[in-house]
Every structure is written in C-alpha cells, then in structure tokens.
Design a protein around this motif. Structure first.
Motif, PDB file in Angstrom:
ATOM      1  N   GLY A  58       0.826  -1.197   0.000  1.00 37.83           N
ATOM      2  CA  GLY A  58       0.000   0.000   0.000  1.00 37.83           C
ATOM      3  C   GLY A  58       0.851   1.233   0.000  1.00 37.83           C
ATOM      4  N   LYS A  59       0.206   2.370  -0.293  1.00 40.89           N
ATOM      5  CA  LYS A  59       0.941   3.636  -0.421  1.00 40.89           C
ATOM      6  C   LYS A  59       1.671   3.979   0.860  1.00 40.89           C
ATOM      7  N   TRP A  60       1.003   3.759   2.005  1.00 37.66           N
ATOM      8  CA  TRP A  60       1.604   4.089   3.290  1.00 37.66           C
ATOM      9  C   TRP A  60       1.804   2.812   4.115  1.00 37.66           C
ATOM     10  N   ALA A  61       2.288   1.774   3.462  1.00 36.70           N
ATOM     11  CA  ALA A  61       2.416   0.484   4.137  1.00 36.70           C
ATOM     12  C   ALA A  61       3.415   0.536   5.276  1.00 36.70           C
ATOM     13  N   GLY A  62       4.509   1.254   5.118  1.00 33.41           N
ATOM     14  CA  GLY A  62       5.436   1.348   6.227  1.00 33.41           C
ATOM     15  C   GLY A  62       6.893   1.199   5.845  1.00 33.41           C
ATOM     16  N   HIS A  63       7.747   1.356   6.869  1.00 31.39           N
ATOM     17  CA  HIS A  63       9.185   1.169   6.790  1.00 31.39           C
ATOM     18  C   HIS A  63       9.849   2.173   5.861  1.00 31.39           C
ATOM     19  N   ASP A  64       9.481   3.430   6.005  1.00 29.71           N
ATOM     20  CA  ASP A  64      10.162   4.483   5.266  1.00 29.71           C
ATOM     21  C   ASP A  64      10.050   5.799   6.039  1.00 29.71           C
ATOM     22  N   MET A  65      10.682   6.827   5.520  1.00 29.59           N
ATOM     23  CA  MET A  65      10.748   8.108   6.221  1.00 29.59           C
ATOM     24  C   MET A  65       9.373   8.728   6.407  1.00 29.59           C
ATOM     25  N   GLN A  66       8.528   8.656   5.383  1.00 30.98           N
ATOM     26  CA  GLN A  66       7.223   9.301   5.508  1.00 30.98           C
ATOM     27  C   GLN A  66       6.371   8.625   6.575  1.00 30.98           C
ATOM     28  N   CYS A  67       6.390   7.327   6.642  1.00 28.59           N
ATOM     29  CA  CYS A  67       5.591   6.654   7.662  1.00 28.59           C
ATOM     30  C   CYS A  67       6.146   6.935   9.061  1.00 28.59           C
ATOM     31  N   ALA A  68       7.447   7.131   9.178  1.00 28.97           N
ATOM     32  CA  ALA A  68       8.022   7.549  10.457  1.00 28.97           C
ATOM     33  C   ALA A  68       7.560   8.972  10.793  1.00 28.97           C
ATOM     34  N   ARG A  69       7.446   9.819   9.787  1.00 30.03           N
ATOM     35  CA  ARG A  69       6.877  11.157  10.033  1.00 30.03           C
ATOM     36  C   ARG A  69       5.451  11.031  10.550  1.00 30.03           C
ATOM     37  N   PHE A  70       4.675  10.124   9.962  1.00 32.75           N
ATOM     38  CA  PHE A  70       3.296   9.926  10.413  1.00 32.75           C
ATOM     39  C   PHE A  70       3.253   9.531  11.894  1.00 32.75           C
ATOM     40  N   GLU A  71       4.248   8.780  12.363  1.00 35.35           N
ATOM     41  CA  GLU A  71       4.248   8.380  13.763  1.00 35.35           C
ATOM     42  C   GLU A  71       4.322   9.590  14.690  1.00 35.35           C
ATOM     43  N   SER A  72       4.937  10.651  14.232  1.00 33.92           N
ATOM     44  CA  SER A  72       5.015  11.871  15.042  1.00 33.92           C
ATOM     45  C   SER A  72       3.656  12.531  15.216  1.00 33.92           C
ATOM     46  N   GLY A  73       2.699  12.206  14.321  1.00 34.83           N
ATOM     47  CA  GLY A  73       1.429  12.923  14.288  1.00 34.83           C
ATOM     48  C   GLY A  73       1.533  14.253  13.587  1.00 34.83           C
ATOM     49  N   LEU A  74       2.747  14.650  13.218  1.00 34.57           N
ATOM     50  CA  LEU A  74       3.016  15.955  12.589  1.00 34.57           C
ATOM     51  C   LEU A  74       3.503  15.696  11.167  1.00 34.57           C
ATOM     52  N   ASP A  75       2.610  15.273  10.317  1.00 32.40           N
ATOM     53  CA  ASP A  75       2.906  14.530   9.097  1.00 32.40           C
ATOM     54  C   ASP A  75       3.967  15.146   8.185  1.00 32.40           C
ATOM     55  N   ASN A  76       4.030  16.474   8.088  1.00 32.84           N
ATOM     56  CA  ASN A  76       4.999  17.099   7.179  1.00 32.84           C
ATOM     57  C   ASN A  76       5.772  18.212   7.873  1.00 32.84           C
ATOM     58  N   SER A  77       5.982  18.077   9.174  1.00 30.92           N
ATOM     59  CA  SER A  77       6.694  19.111   9.920  1.00 30.92           C
ATOM     60  C   SER A  77       8.083  19.347   9.351  1.00 30.92           C
ATOM     61  N   PRO A  78       8.517  20.610   9.285  1.00 29.24           N
ATOM     62  CA  PRO A  78       9.896  20.896   8.839  1.00 29.24           C
ATOM     63  C   PRO A  78      10.953  20.228   9.704  1.00 29.24           C
ATOM     64  N   MET A  79      10.594  19.833  10.927  1.00 27.86           N
ATOM     65  CA  MET A  79      11.555  19.121  11.769  1.00 27.86           C
ATOM     66  C   MET A  79      12.037  17.838  11.110  1.00 27.86           C
ATOM     67  N   TYR A  80      11.222  17.289  10.211  1.00 26.65           N
ATOM     68  CA  TYR A  80      11.536  15.997   9.605  1.00 26.65           C
ATOM     69  C   TYR A  80      11.807  16.121   8.109  1.00 26.65           C
ATOM     70  N   ASP A  81      12.160  17.307   7.648  1.00 28.36           N
ATOM     71  CA  ASP A  81      12.552  17.467   6.247  1.00 28.36           C
ATOM     72  C   ASP A  81      13.819  16.659   5.974  1.00 28.36           C
ATOM     73  N   GLY A  82      13.887  16.089   4.785  1.00 26.76           N
ATOM     74  CA  GLY A  82      15.021  15.248   4.432  1.00 26.76           C
ATOM     75  C   GLY A  82      14.692  13.786   4.663  1.00 26.76           C
ATOM     76  N   ASP A  83      15.634  12.932   4.338  1.00 27.59           N
ATOM     77  CA  ASP A  83      15.453  11.494   4.523  1.00 27.59           C
ATOM     78  C   ASP A  83      16.621  10.961   5.341  1.00 27.59           C
ATOM     79  N   PHE A  84      16.378  10.705   6.607  1.00 29.27           N
ATOM     80  CA  PHE A  84      17.402  10.143   7.480  1.00 29.27           C
ATOM     81  C   PHE A  84      16.832   8.930   8.221  1.00 29.27           C
ATOM     82  N   PHE A  85      16.077   8.127   7.457  1.00 35.07           N
ATOM     83  CA  PHE A  85      15.485   6.903   7.991  1.00 35.07           C
ATOM     84  C   PHE A  85      16.498   5.774   7.897  1.00 35.07           C
ATOM     85  N   ASP A  86      16.641   5.032   8.992  1.00 34.77           N
ATOM     86  CA  ASP A  86      17.581   3.931   9.058  1.00 34.77           C
ATOM     87  C   ASP A  86      16.834   2.599   8.937  1.00 34.77           C
TER      88      ASP A  86
END
Length: 625
Positions: A356-384
């Motif tokens: 699925g589009k938001w299935a998981g295991h990437d930077m955007q889904c980790a952003r979703f965990e914050s509840g702050l889906d597109n916050s500038p705090m999470y700009d960039g891709d630093f997902f491990d």
C-alpha cells in the motif's frame, strides 16, 4: 433500536439534482449549538443552489410526553424551514425516505397508510414506527414510492414538520416542542456558568465539536467520536453511514473534550475504550484503525494514560483504570522495545507484510508516527532501515513517553498494583527524564531540540520543544529562559499576556504556530508547517501546568496568554462560520479553517480557557502532582 432509518433528501425537480447527505465538514452545511448529548435537540443550516437557497433543519430524537412536561420518550420531531429563496424554490422537493436500515443486519417492511399520508416502518418482530407530515403539509404531498413522502416547500418563511407517533401534529406544536427542548438544553450550560454568557457559548461550541461527529458503527463495540465525518478509511462499506476512522491521539483527545461538557461520562468512556482497545497484536495503539484494518508499522503520540488520569480526576471511577491500565502499559512497553534507541525515543516505522501507499518502513511513515505529518523538523530522509527509525532523537515523543510513565505510575497506585510495578514506571520515567536533561538541551539555541545521532542539534524548532516541561528534566532557569525567549517572543511563537494589544505581526497574530515564525518554512505555511493546531496547544498547556514550574512568572503568564489567544482564535471561526477547524491560520486576517471544516480537536483551543479556570480554582490535575 429497531434498526430503522429515516433520511432527509432535497431534490431539484427540474434538474434532477438531489442532496441526500450533509455532514458538518461540507461547505454547504453549517451546524449550530447547542446539540444535546441525548440528541433531544439539534439544528443545522444547509445552503443549496450556489447558496441561493437557505434552509434550516431542527430536530429532536426525544420528545416531551403530552401528559408530562418533564419526562421524555423516544419520538422523532423534525422541522424544515425556508430562510432564503433566491431562485428555483418552486422546483425544490423534500423527500422523507424510510429504510428498514442495514439489511442484512435488520429486515422488515415499509408501507404507507390507507390515504398515503404516513410511512409505516416495521422491523420484523419489533414495534412499528409511523412517520407523519404535519397536518398542513399533507395537502402538498406528491406521489412517490412506498418508501418515501415527498413534500413541496417553496416560500420563504414556510415550514413543514414531521413526527413519529400515533397521529399527525400541527407544525406549530412541533415548533413549540422543539423550542422547549432547546431551552432545556441551554439551561444545562447556564447552570455551569450562570453569570458568564461567553463561557456558556464556549461550552456549547466544545460540546458541538464532538457530538456532531458522534457515530455508531457495527465495526466497533460501542459508539465513538471519529475526528470528522469526512474521514473514512472503510472501503466498499455496506453504508456510508458506517464509514469512519480512529486516529490514536485524535480520538483519545475527544474523550478529554467530552469529559468537560454536559455529556454523560459513558460517552467519554465509550469513545476512549474503542481507541485503546484498537491496539495491535504487538501491543501498541496504531496510528489508525478502521473496520479491522490497522497501521501495523507505527503509532502516534502517546496520550492515553494522561487522559485516563484526567478522566479519573473528573469522574473518580476506578473500574475504567482497571479495564485499560494493562493496555496502556503495553503501549509504553512497546516504545521501550521498538523505539528506545541509545536511551531516548526515535520515531520509526516497522517492516510489514502488506502492500500500500503508506504500508510502512520508510521516512514518511516515520513522520506519520510523530502525528506531525509534514513538519519541517523531519525534512530530508534520514530513515535507518536497520533500526526501523529516524536517525534522530525526538524531544517531543520522548517527553510524552515520560508523561505517560508518570501517569501510569499514579494510576497503578490508585488501583492497588504492586510497588514493583509502580517503581518500574517511575524508574523508567526518571532515566528518560535524565537523558532529556543531559542530551537534548541545546545551550546555543537556549531550548530543548531534536538531536541527530551524529550529535548535531536540529535548528527546526516547534512547540514540541516545550514538551520537556512535562518532565522533571529542565532546570528552573532553563524553563524561564525558553518561555521568555521562545514562547513569549513575538518573532517566534508569539504568545503574549498583553495580547491583543501587543506587538505580534499580522502573520503570527494568533500565536503558537506549528513551527517557529522565524523558521524558513513559516512564510509559506501549510499543514504542520506553520498552521496552529489544537493538540499542540493542549500539550503545551499541560507542559506549562507542571506543578514544578507552573508558578514561575514567565510560565504562568504564558499559560494564561496561550489560553486566551487559542480560545479567541477558536471562537472567531465558530461564531462566524459554525466550524471547528482541523487547524487554523496564524494570520490575523484569516477567519476560516485552513484544514478540515469540522474536526473535533480544534475545540481543544477553546478547552484551554475552561481548564485554566479550573486550574485557578484548584480543580484540575496538574502534571507531576
């Protein structure tokens, strides 16, 4: 209870266009307050045909019995009135459509009486319900099928009514009963605030925010309050009426709202249980859940234990703590298993087996965990991919986990859990709090900040940097400094005790933007990139209520100013448009929603004033008591 449904539909007889669904988040709908928690009174406006036609619908799901003005029994009363008719009203027909709703769940028959002036709805093996138009409107009935009554309503000031019962009622009697029901409902709020009309209106608006989103769906065990009637994650459902989605922190906060209204506690409990019991097999409360579908990779900000503690302070029921404590402890245990990395919490998203589009295991889904889906705090891709997390420790989420641990410890003591269990919660909280203090304070910026694993502090500062005040981490001097230089700074978070007679710019007029106003993302705004949000306001308010810091002059000034600015912003939109915003523009000239038009957590901005009044009178639990 008979599984019957009566739908209201407006149709343009000339064009064939029909409007058969109205929900508060649609732009042609305006709801009003009060709305009764037993649905004995509610009213809304609809604007059709390019807003040239304005109609009000007033209804009651209960009614005063003819022989007893104080008792009520189940009876539908509904009044439709034409307020404005700029064109085409002669083509407008009103359909009252009966349904023995939700086959295969229920079955039955719908017929008309002998002279075709009433619908008779009969669920198999259950009592029948007869629906009558008012006595005058029977002259305007059109031929229709056996499932509907069709009535013309063309003139401004004209009204028609329908009722269930044994016989048709005059429209004047329907109007009189509805007026009486409204007065009964208004009196409830006036008893709470007998000498303050503003607080009465505020309380009615907060209650309306939740109750207009109150639903039943067979996918859940009991009724609940989804964030908005416009959000639906159910695909190909039997009925659009059953569409919904539960978001973790969004829905938990709905119970906090309900607990401060005239609604019975069972409503707050019912909603809260559905959220907590949506937890996954791993033990965490998912980002979303709907009809058995859940986000298996991520959660959202944990607030459940804190809100349960607030519910206990209001209602004093131990059984609800007994029911849910283990579930909320499981949620925090999962954080320690899966999100505690190098002594602090990092946002993440786990691998999952589904697509699925938001299935998981990437930077955007980790952003979703914050509840702050597109916050500038999470700009960039630093997902491990190895640790399933961002390569950054999150100051906001870590602080919220500490808050939950402290609440769980106090709740465990209330229900008599062992000292070992209580000590485990307290020790975990202390270790996390110490790590926040030692590793997330940025002396250069003079505030707590997110920190990358390479040791660099993030310079993208949001209200989550005030969440450490939920803990014992900050020193008194740090708290005073960060509130003065950041929260009470008109170029950053724009909270000011002299507001509105202050120096706030028109761009940061209302205060508490979701990213600091001196951040490069702020001028363009957009969702969590500068708009103002109710849940952030609520958590910052909790932070400023920590007993350790709450009497500091800068903290007390900030808490009172925050309450005032947020409440004025909320009521500004409510009074002008009857809307409860998902988020608000910080700009002075914007007086309408910048997100969903009816999303209940926007009312948290108004709740701050109610809780601040309780705080002043010593009637509200404070963090770390």
């Amino acid at each position: 209870p008979e599984g019957l449904r009566i739908s209201l539909k407006f149709c343009n007889n000339r064009t064939g266009q029909c409007w058969d669904r109205a929900i508060p988040s649609q732009d042609f709908v305006r709801v009003t307050a009060p709305i009764a928690s037993d649905f004995s009174f509610l009213k809304y406006h609809i604007y059709l045909m390019d807003r040239k036609v304005h109609i009000t619908v007033t209804m009651s799901g209960k009614s005063m019995a003819p022989d007893d003005g104080d008792s009520r029994y189940d009876r539908l009363l509904l009044l439709v009135e034409t307020v404005q008719c700029g064109c085409c009203c002669e083509d407008l027909k009103i359909h009252f459509v009966g349904n023995v709703a939700y086959a295969p769940l229920r079955s039955g028959t719908i017929t008309k009486n002998g002279n075709a002036t009433a619908l008779i709805l009969q669920g198999n093996g259950l009592r029948s319900v007869d629906l009558f138009p008012d006595k005058d409107s029977t002259q305007n009935l059109d031929d229709g099928n056996d499932h509907e009554l069709i009535v013309s309503l063309a003139l401004v000031g004209e009204a028609l009514g329908v009722s269930t019962g044994k016989e048709s009622m005059p429209v004047s009697s329907i109007r009189a009963e509805l007026n009486a029901m409204e007065e009964i409902e208004r009196a409830k709020y006036q008893q709470v605030y007998p000498d303050d009309s503003f607080m009465v209106e505020l309380l009615m608006a907060i209650q309306a925010a939740v109750l207009w989103n109150w639903i039943y769906t067979p996918s859940e065990f009991s009724p609940l309050a989804p964030v908005s009637r416009g959000w639906n994650f159910i695909k190909n459902g039997y009925s659009v009426d059953f569409g919904y989605v539960i978001f973790d922190w969004d829905n938990e906060l709905a119970s906090l709202l309900l607990a401060h209204t005239t609604a019975p506690k069972e409503m707050a409990y019912s909603n809260f249980v559905q959220v907590v019991r949506s937890k996954t097999f791993k033990g965490f409360i998912p980002n979303f859940a709907a009809g058995g579908m859940k986000s298996q990779d991520r959660t959202e900000p944990p607030l459940g234990a804190k809100i349960l503690e607030e519910l206990y302070q209001i209602y004093n029921d131990k059984w609800i703590i007994d029911l849910l404590w283990d579930d909320l402890a499981d949620n925090i245990d999962w954080f320690f298993r899966e999100r505690l990395l190098r002594g602090l919490i990092a946002l993440g998203s786990d691998p999952v087996s589904y697509q699925g589009k938001w299935a998981g295991h990437d930077m955007q889904c980790a952003r979703f965990e914050s509840g702050l889906d597109n916050s500038p705090m999470y700009d960039g891709d630093f997902f491990d991919l190895t640790t399933n997390s961002m390569q950054m420790h999150d100051v906001g989420m870590t602080s919220l986990v500490v808050m939950e641990l402290e609440s769980l410890a106090r709740l465990a003591a209330i229900i008599g859990r062992s000292e070992d269990v209580i000590d485990q919660m307290k020790n975990r909280a202390k270790k996390l709090s110490d790590n926040i203090s030692e590793r997330l304070w940025d002396e250069t910026q003079g505030i707590y900040a997110n920190r990358y694993w390479n040791g660099t502090f993030s310079t993208r500062i949001s209200p989550t940097s005030f969440y450490p005040l939920l803990t014992d981490a900050p020193s008194v001097s740090q708290v005073s400094s960060m509130t003065r230089n950041w929260l009470l700074n008109s170029s950053r978070f724009c909270i000011d005790q002299s507001w509105p007679d202050n120096l706030n710019s028109d761009q940061c007029w209302w205060g508490l933007p979701s990213i600091s106003a001196d951040d490069p993302a702020f001028p363009k705004l957009g969702y969590w990139r500068g708009y103002v949000w109710g849940p952030m306001a609520q958590i910052v308010y909790w932070s400023l209520s920590n007993k350790k810091y709450s009497d500091l002059p800068s903290v007390k000034a900030a808490r009172k100013a925050l309450s005032k600015q947020m409440t004025e912003m909320f009521m500004n939109v409510w009074e002008k448009h009857g809307r409860v915003c998902e988020n608000f523009s910080p700009h002075r000239e914007v007086d309408n929603c910048t997100g969903d038009y009816f999303y209940h957590w926007g009312a948290l901005c108004g709740l701050l004033t109610i809780t601040e009044e309780l705080h002043d009178h010593g009637k509200i639990v404070t963090t770390m008591d």
